[in-house]
Design a protein around this motif. Sequence first.
Motif, PDB file in Angstrom:
ATOM      1  N   PRO A  24       0.838  -1.202   0.000  1.00  0.00           N
ATOM      2  CA  PRO A  24       0.000   0.000   0.000  1.00  0.00           C
ATOM      3  C   PRO A  24       0.877   1.258   0.000  1.00  0.00           C
ATOM      4  N   ILE A  25       0.392   2.288  -0.660  1.00  0.00           N
ATOM      5  CA  ILE A  25       1.007   3.609  -0.582  1.00  0.00           C
ATOM      6  C   ILE A  25      -0.036   4.484   0.086  1.00  0.00           C
ATOM      7  N   GLU A  26       0.158   4.732   1.360  1.00  0.00           N
ATOM      8  CA  GLU A  26      -0.854   5.447   2.131  1.00  0.00           C
ATOM      9  C   GLU A  26      -0.477   6.909   2.287  1.00  0.00           C
ATOM     10  N   ARG A  27      -1.393   7.758   1.897  1.00  0.00           N
ATOM     11  CA  ARG A  27      -1.240   9.195   2.043  1.00  0.00           C
ATOM     12  C   ARG A  27      -2.506   9.735   2.696  1.00  0.00           C
ATOM     13  N   LYS A  28      -2.342  10.689   3.578  1.00  0.00           N
ATOM     14  CA  LYS A  28      -3.494  11.318   4.229  1.00  0.00           C
ATOM     15  C   LYS A  28      -3.692  12.709   3.621  1.00  0.00           C
ATOM     16  N   ASN A  41       2.537  11.746   4.546  1.00  0.00           N
ATOM     17  CA  ASN A  41       2.907  10.350   4.342  1.00  0.00           C
ATOM     18  C   ASN A  41       2.476   9.558   5.564  1.00  0.00           C
ATOM     19  N   ALA A  42       1.793   8.452   5.356  1.00  0.00           N
ATOM     20  CA  ALA A  42       1.302   7.631   6.464  1.00  0.00           C
ATOM     21  C   ALA A  42       2.271   6.504   6.811  1.00  0.00           C
ATOM     22  N   GLY A  43       3.468   6.532   6.247  1.00  0.00           N
ATOM     23  CA  GLY A  43       4.459   5.504   6.560  1.00  0.00           C
ATOM     24  C   GLY A  43       4.403   4.341   5.600  1.00  0.00           C
ATOM     25  N   ALA A  44       5.517   3.649   5.499  1.00  0.00           N
ATOM     26  CA  ALA A  44       5.604   2.487   4.611  1.00  0.00           C
ATOM     27  C   ALA A  44       5.120   1.254   5.367  1.00  0.00           C
ATOM     28  N   LYS A  45       4.132   0.619   4.831  1.00  0.00           N
ATOM     29  CA  LYS A  45       3.566  -0.586   5.447  1.00  0.00           C
ATOM     30  C   LYS A  45       4.234  -1.827   4.855  1.00  0.00           C
TER      31      LYS A  45
END
Length: 169
Positions: A24-28, A41-45
Motif C-alpha cells: 500500500p502507498i498510504e497518504r493522508k 505520508n502515512a508511513g511504509a507498510k
Amino acid sequence: MILSGGGREITIPGKNVKVNASFPIERKDLSGQSSDSSFANAGAKPQKVNVSCQIPIAESANLAALIEFARACDSNDDPIVYDVSDPLCNSMSIRKVIFSGEFRASESDALRVYEVAFELQEYRSVAQRREERANANAAAAAPAVDGEKQVGSTNPAKINQIIKETAQG
C-alpha cells in the motif's frame, strides 16, 4: 519459491506456482475543504506476497508439510520468520516473511489437485530498518537527562532488555 527458517527449508510444492506481491502507498489528505493538494505520508507498510499453487491429491504429504510450515511457531509462540528466495520477492527487496492472513486449500472439481493459496507478509522491511536506524541515531544525538537512559530503539524486545538491565544495575 523457497522458504527457509527455523532450521528447515521448503520449496513451494505442486504445479502452476504463482507469486503476486503488493504494497500500500498510504497518504493522508491535508487539504480540508480547499483545493490544496497537501498530503502527509502515512508511513511504509509491510509488503504482502500472495502465493497460489496446485498440489496433486496423490501428493497430499506435500500439502501437509506446507501447512506445518504455515502454522510453525518458535519457543515464544511467535510465527517463524522465513528467508524467502523468489525472483519477484528479490526484485521488491523482500527478504524475510511470515505467514499471515488466510491459508486456503480446496479440492478442484475438474482436476485431481488441491487448489492452495496463502499470504506472506514482509518481516522487518527495508523501510522499517531505515526508520529504526534513524531513531537510534536521533536518540544517540540527543543529550541524556540526568537519571535517564537513551534507548535508541523501537524494538520491544530490546526496550525490555534495557529496562531489565537498568533495574538490575
